[in-house]
Design an enzyme around this catalytic site. Structure first.
Site, PDB file in Angstrom:
ATOM      1  N   HIS A 202       0.807  -1.218   0.000  1.00 30.89           N
ATOM      2  CA  HIS A 202       0.000   0.000   0.000  1.00 30.89           C
ATOM      3  C   HIS A 202       0.841   1.270   0.000  1.00 30.89           C
ATOM      4  CE1 HIS A 202      -3.876   1.882   0.348  1.00 30.89           C
ATOM      5  NE2 HIS A 202      -3.600   2.475   1.500  1.00 30.89           N
ATOM      6  N   TRP A 203       2.138   1.154   0.236  1.00 29.30           N
ATOM      7  CA  TRP A 203       3.007   2.322   0.337  1.00 29.30           C
ATOM      8  C   TRP A 203       4.067   2.317  -0.757  1.00 29.30           C
ATOM      9  CZ3 TRP A 203       3.766   1.587   6.279  1.00 29.30           C
ATOM     10  CH2 TRP A 203       2.717   2.227   6.960  1.00 29.30           C
TER      11      TRP A 203
END
Length: 285
Positions: free
Chosen positions: A259-260
């Protein structure tokens, strides 16, 4: 050049949406880039985007606010939360007529909203790990994803133990699941229990800050969409939909990425972002 730190870049401004804390680096007259963090407990402008403040501020005016209800900005209840208006009020107080927006997850949703409804204020747009409303094609069921369930759990238990479960699912590479990151996010969250309580009070209620497919399709700003193939918080199908809807857009899907993207693939993300910003016509600023 003096190394940028959390303290040296820290600023505060009073806006019509309340007091907003933010980090800023770069020339005041350069292309303004506003970077909006996600909704996780302990999220701040610095925790999400300190790498970009350091990497891009030699060429751009990079600004990473704590949105109302997060970090050192004013608390807001579920009913009061209006990140689109907060973003516009923030720009007004800083004297920024037009900026490019970069939004991670919740910040991506806010950036889409600002770009769709205020096209004259947005020069360019970048989303990473952002979703799109509507029926899911690939995701399992219509409820929260595995990652969102753990995010909610970390709001209820922001201790290092609870936060470790949350961080574990946010990134793909084990090298980024550090005790330092867990401790930092836990400390950030525990420092503001009012933010935790306000977020928990809104769980189970209708999501705010979403835009319709029609609004997304009306976005005119040059748009770069980035998503991790292994994102277990927001499935990459959301970005497939965004790319199908936004006329002037392109999608970069990164394998071995959660997600990052801005953390796990920082060098690639920074190159993509810088090229996208450079490609924006000066007439669009």
């Amino acid at each position: 050049m003096t190394e940028l730190t959390q303290e040296s870049t820290s600023r505060t401004v009073k806006t019509a949406s309340g007091q907003i804390h933010y980090h800023e680096a770069g020339p005041a007259d350069a292309h303004a880039v506003i970077m909006l963090h996600g909704s996780g407990p302990g999220a701040t402008g610095w925790s999400n985007f300190n790498g970009q403040l350091r990497a891009l501020s030699d060429r751009f005016r990079v600004i990473a606010p704590d949105m109302p209800g997060w970090g050192d900005s004013d608390p807001v209840s579920y009913e009061e939360r209006n990140h689109q208006q907060a973003a516009l009020d923030f720009m007004d107080e800083l004297g920024i007529e037009k900026a490019s927006y970069v939004g991670n997850s919740m910040g991506g949703a806010t950036s889409l909203q600002v770009a769709a409804r205020n096209p004259d204020r947005v020069a360019g747009l970048v989303t990473l790990g952002a979703g799109a409303g509507g029926v899911r094609l690939f995701g399992a069921g219509d409820g929260p994803t595995e990652g969102l369930k753990l995010l909610q759990g970390a709001y209820r238990d922001p201790s290092p133990v609870g936060m470790a479960k949350f961080v574990d699912i946010f990134v793909y590479d084990e090298a980024f699941k550090s005790e330092e990151l867990v401790r930092q996010r836990s400390d950030n969250a525990l420092r503001h229990p009012e933010h935790l309580a306000n977020f928990i009070a809104g769980l189970g209620r209708p999501r705010r800050g979403l835009v319709s497919d029609e609004e997304i399709a009306s976005i005119t700003a040059p748009t770069l969409i980035i998503h991790g193939r292994d994102d277990r918080v927001v499935h990459y199908e959301g970005s497939l939909k965004l790319c199908a809807l936004v006329p002037n857009s392109r999608l970069v899907l990164i394998n071995r990425c959660g997600h990052w993207a801005q953390v796990e693939h920082a060098a690639e993300f920074n190159r993509l972002l810088a090229c996208h910003l450079d490609d924006i016509s000066i007439d669009n600023l």
